[in-house]
Enzyme design. Structure first.
Site, PDB file in Angstrom:
ATOM      1  N   LYS A 102       3.611 -94.047 -17.978  1.00 23.57           N
ATOM      2  CA  LYS A 102       2.771 -94.739 -18.100  1.00 23.57           C
ATOM      3  C   LYS A 102       2.730 -95.952 -17.009  1.00 23.57           C
ATOM      4  O   LYS A 102       1.964 -96.836 -16.896  1.00 23.57           O
ATOM      5  CB  LYS A 102       2.987 -95.514 -19.666  1.00 23.57           C
ATOM      6  CG  LYS A 102       2.472 -94.262 -20.787  1.00 23.57           C
ATOM      7  CD  LYS A 102       1.116 -94.173 -20.714  1.00 23.57           C
ATOM      8  CE  LYS A 102       0.579 -93.380 -21.943  1.00 23.57           C
ATOM      9  NZ  LYS A 102      -0.855 -92.811 -21.854  1.00 23.57           N
ATOM     10  N   TYR A 159       7.948 -79.513 -21.054  1.00 19.30           N
ATOM     11  CA  TYR A 159       8.898 -80.378 -22.108  1.00 19.30           C
ATOM     12  C   TYR A 159       9.680 -79.429 -22.537  1.00 19.30           C
ATOM     13  O   TYR A 159       9.152 -78.790 -23.398  1.00 19.30           O
ATOM     14  CB  TYR A 159       8.299 -81.396 -22.758  1.00 19.30           C
ATOM     15  CG  TYR A 159       7.304 -82.387 -21.960  1.00 19.30           C
ATOM     16  CD1 TYR A 159       5.783 -82.296 -22.236  1.00 19.30           C
ATOM     17  CD2 TYR A 159       7.840 -83.258 -21.423  1.00 19.30           C
ATOM     18  CE1 TYR A 159       5.167 -83.529 -21.825  1.00 19.30           C
ATOM     19  CE2 TYR A 159       7.089 -84.463 -20.843  1.00 19.30           C
ATOM     20  CZ  TYR A 159       5.608 -84.321 -20.994  1.00 19.30           C
ATOM     21  OH  TYR A 159       4.775 -85.367 -20.417  1.00 19.30           O
ATOM     22  N   HIS A 204      -4.400 -82.312 -12.931  1.00 13.75           N
ATOM     23  CA  HIS A 204      -3.495 -81.487 -14.113  1.00 13.75           C
ATOM     24  C   HIS A 204      -4.157 -81.726 -15.413  1.00 13.75           C
ATOM     25  O   HIS A 204      -4.479 -83.164 -15.699  1.00 13.75           O
ATOM     26  CB  HIS A 204      -2.085 -82.136 -13.933  1.00 13.75           C
ATOM     27  CG  HIS A 204      -0.946 -81.455 -13.065  1.00 13.75           C
ATOM     28  ND1 HIS A 204       0.220 -80.701 -13.905  1.00 13.75           N
ATOM     29  CD2 HIS A 204      -0.874 -81.087 -11.977  1.00 13.75           C
ATOM     30  CE1 HIS A 204       0.626 -80.003 -12.862  1.00 13.75           C
ATOM     31  NE2 HIS A 204       0.105 -80.210 -11.771  1.00 13.75           N
ATOM     32  N   PRO A 206       9.854 -93.480 -18.939  1.00 13.77           N
ATOM     33  CA  PRO A 206       9.001 -92.362 -18.265  1.00 13.77           C
ATOM     34  C   PRO A 206       8.818 -91.239 -19.152  1.00 13.77           C
ATOM     35  O   PRO A 206       7.988 -90.473 -18.561  1.00 13.77           O
ATOM     36  CB  PRO A 206      10.042 -91.949 -16.913  1.00 13.77           C
ATOM     37  CG  PRO A 206      11.360 -92.157 -17.537  1.00 13.77           C
ATOM     38  CD  PRO A 206      11.250 -93.447 -18.476  1.00 13.77           C
ATOM     39  N   TYR A 252      -2.010 -89.668 -24.510  1.00 11.75           N
ATOM     40  CA  TYR A 252      -1.122 -89.074 -23.249  1.00 11.75           C
ATOM     41  C   TYR A 252      -1.673 -89.273 -21.898  1.00 11.75           C
ATOM     42  O   TYR A 252      -0.938 -89.663 -21.018  1.00 11.75           O
ATOM     43  CB  TYR A 252      -0.784 -87.592 -23.493  1.00 11.75           C
ATOM     44  CG  TYR A 252      -0.166 -86.855 -22.619  1.00 11.75           C
ATOM     45  CD1 TYR A 252      -0.573 -85.872 -21.710  1.00 11.75           C
ATOM     46  CD2 TYR A 252       1.337 -87.229 -22.255  1.00 11.75           C
ATOM     47  CE1 TYR A 252       0.269 -85.043 -20.816  1.00 11.75           C
ATOM     48  CE2 TYR A 252       1.968 -86.469 -21.510  1.00 11.75           C
ATOM     49  CZ  TYR A 252       1.570 -85.375 -20.519  1.00 11.75           C
ATOM     50  OH  TYR A 252       2.377 -84.807 -19.848  1.00 11.75           O
TER      51      TYR A 252
END
Ligand code: APR
Length: 403
Positions: free
Chosen positions: A309, A213, A84, A305, A400
């Protein structure tokens, strides 16, 4: 004289390293130690089936894949993991996508359900002759400030037992015995982010080819593929919302509203098979070493979350501690152990800072007071610079997908 049926006290077990917990942290640590001939045992309070089927995280950073690969633990994820590299933001100011494989360090995530990774790690550890005691709960760690710490346990048959070791690795999460055994000098930094998510696992194929998101005035919604047939969704909800309050109909309607499916296309619905309510909070313990006791993974610090991480930090810390223990136990070199806490805290605080930034990016207070309006304008400005600034996008990609 009558003798009470005093069952003989079980002799104390002994090993070099006792690892508390068979999650990502404990199993990566155990595998690396075993591979280098260090005598160790993993004590896990749950039964094997529970450990192997617990659906948790599943978003592995490139560095995590490198760690697992160089330690011979990545066979399953290389065969079945999905690459991804895109996230999609849907906000009141429109939609934009970031393909972070071309940004910053140009790295990508591997999506691989945690229960599959844990099963791989467990199988490999046992096949290598590793010792795991399932159903064995650590009660407390004693004498951590001596050269012979002890772990008091409740054995699988309910009887008390003791493990003596040279070192104890607390990989037993935020509610485990390691945290309960810390001395008064241990410092816990804690933050409640004031946000609550309804976490959902749906038997439905992913609806986006990206991590989604959605930032909406009714609240945040998130979409993260787990496999080709299972998708994780998050819905921001009021604090104290019971997990089973929302009907499936209402869940999907709310997800579609917040993800603006009228503009961007429908979600692929399916049965919701798992629900959990999560108050987003973070904490960090300092220091991560107390004599012979070391904290690893969630036991060392809990991270929200929002940036996926947790498992990545757990794997990173486990490898750092494994090499430090090996250097000490095989070459008498304590340097890695002395540096463990400071070294891991650098990574932990960097991940915490980014995770905190993500929470501010994805959640705006719904109030109309000055403070809320100011915060919302900050949030929209952050999203605007992420949409338009290549420098910001490189920074985002570095944090990220990096750990
Ligand atoms: N005695 C023995 N085992 C225990 C005890 C105890 N007293 N308390 C907890 N455990 C076990 C749990 O059953 C669990 O299997 O410790 C293990 C801790 O595993 P995780 O919670 O997965 O923690 P960790 O390995 O640090 O991984 C952290 O992975 O679960 C994901 O994203 C999640 O951030 C989290 C990350």
């Amino acid at each position: 004289m009558t003798y009470r049926n005093r069952r003989p006290r079980r002799a104390a077990h002994a090993t070099d390293v006792v690892v508390l917990g068979a999650g990502p942290a404990g199993l990566v640590l155990g595998n690396i130690l075993l591979d280098r001939g260090i005598d160790c045992v993993v004590l896990e309070r749950a039964e094997r089936t529970h450990v192997q089927t617990r659906a948790r995280a599943g978003f592995l950073a490139a560095n995590t894949v490198r760690i697992l690969t160089r330690n011979g633990l990545a066979g399953g994820l290389h065969r079945r993991g999905q690459i991804h590299s895109t996230c999609e933001f849907r906000t009141e100011d429109g939609r934009f996508r970031l393909d972070y494989s071309g940004l910053g360090p140009r790295e990508r995530h591997t999506v691989y359900p945690q229960q599959e990774l844990v099963t791989d790690l467990l199988t490999q550890f046992l096949e290598r002759g590793g010792r795991i005691r399932f159903g064995t709960e650590a009660v407390t760690v004693r004498d951590a400030d001596t050269a012979r710490p002890e772990v008091a346990v409740r054995e699988a048959d309910g009887r008390p037992g003791t493990w003596r070791a040279r070192y104890v690795a607390g990989c037993d999460g935020r509610h485990g015995a390691a945290r309960r055994s810390l001395p008064a000098r241990a410092v816990r930094h804690h933050r409640d982010h004031g946000v609550t998510w309804l976490g959902l696992l749906a038997e439905a194929p992913p609806s986006l080819d990206a991590v989604g998101y959605a930032v909406h005035e009714r609240g945040f919604a998130g979409h993260m593929a787990r496999t080709s047939k299972v998708t994780r969704y998050y819905l921001q909800c009021e604090r104290g919302t019971p997990a089973d309050t929302w009907s499936e109909e209402r869940i999907w309607d709310e997800l579609e509203l917040r993800m603006r499916t009228r503009e961007y296309g429908p979600l692929r619905r399916g049965r919701v098979v798992q629900r959990s309510v999560l108050d987003l909070e973070s904490d960090v313990l300092e220091p991560l070493r107390h004599g012979a006791l070391f904290l690893v993974g969630d036991a060392a610090g809990l991270i929200s979350p929002s940036a996926a991480k947790g498992a990545n930090l757990a794997v990173l810390e486990a490898e750092i501690l494994a090499h430090a223990l090996i250097d000490d136990l095989t070459a008498g070199d304590p340097e890695g152990l002395d540096a463990y806490s400071a070294r891991c805290l650098t990574h932990i605080w960097r991940a915490q800072e980014f995770s905190h930034w993500m929470i501010g990016l994805l959640h705006g207070p719904s109030g109309a007071d000055g403070e809320s309006l100011f915060h919302n304008s900050l949030r929209r400005s952050r999203l605007a610079s992420l949409r338009t600034s290549r420098t910001k996008q490189d920074w985002f990609a570095e944090h990220y997908v990096g750990v």
